[in-house]
Design a protein around this motif. Structure first.
Motif, PDB file in Angstrom:
ATOM      1  N   ASP A 163       0.874  -1.163   0.000  1.00  0.00           N
ATOM      2  CA  ASP A 163       0.000   0.000   0.000  1.00  0.00           C
ATOM      3  C   ASP A 163       0.916   1.219   0.000  1.00  0.00           C
ATOM      4  N   SER A 169       0.439   4.261   2.726  1.00  0.00           N
ATOM      5  CA  SER A 169       0.998   4.069   4.067  1.00  0.00           C
ATOM      6  C   SER A 169       2.411   3.497   4.030  1.00  0.00           C
ATOM      7  N   ARG A 170       2.886   3.088   2.837  1.00  0.00           N
ATOM      8  CA  ARG A 170       4.215   2.513   2.634  1.00  0.00           C
ATOM      9  C   ARG A 170       4.462   1.278   3.501  1.00  0.00           C
ATOM     10  N   THR A 171       3.461   0.422   3.567  1.00  0.00           N
ATOM     11  CA  THR A 171       3.568  -0.824   4.319  1.00  0.00           C
ATOM     12  C   THR A 171       3.149  -1.985   3.417  1.00  0.00           C
TER      13      THR A 171
END
Length: 117
Positions: free
Chosen positions: A96, A99-101
């Motif tokens: 994602d 959210s950079r996760t």
């Protein structure tokens, strides 16, 4: 009626070796090229845009990334939400980017390096 034709000697058109470049006969007089300034302006603007585009990184730091180098990545044509990456150890992750996760981790997806997605 006499017709004048352009002629060049064979020495000016033949190459000495197979790898030599051919001579290009061009007229560089600016009076015969009225759109030269507009072309140069367009090239300068395009160059500035490309420099500005490549100055910033495409992908930020993705927390909890792959253990090995990333060998393949892809996105959806419609949205950037499903960003998928594959690494040299055979692991595939779905990210994602907002959210950079990592949303999904598939550790044993390939037995070897991921070549394409």
């Amino acid at each position: 009626m006499k017709i004048k034709a352009l002629s060049r000697s064979k020495a000016s058109t033949q190459r000495e070796c197979q790898g030599d470049h051919r001579k290009l006969h061009r007229n560089l007089d600016p009076t015969y090229h009225p759109h030269q300034r507009a072309r140069e302006y367009t090239r300068a603007v395009t160059s500035a845009k490309i420099d500005r585009m490549f100055a910033a990184p495409f992908v930020g730091d993705l927390r909890g990334g792959h253990r090995d180098g990333i060998t393949a990545s892809c996105t959806s044509r419609n949205a950037l939400v499903p960003f998928v990456s594959g690494s040299a150890d055979g692991e595939i992750r779905i990210w994602d980017l907002a959210s950079r996760t990592a949303v999904v981790e598939l550790p044993g997806a390939h037995s070897r390096m991921v070549n394409g997605l």
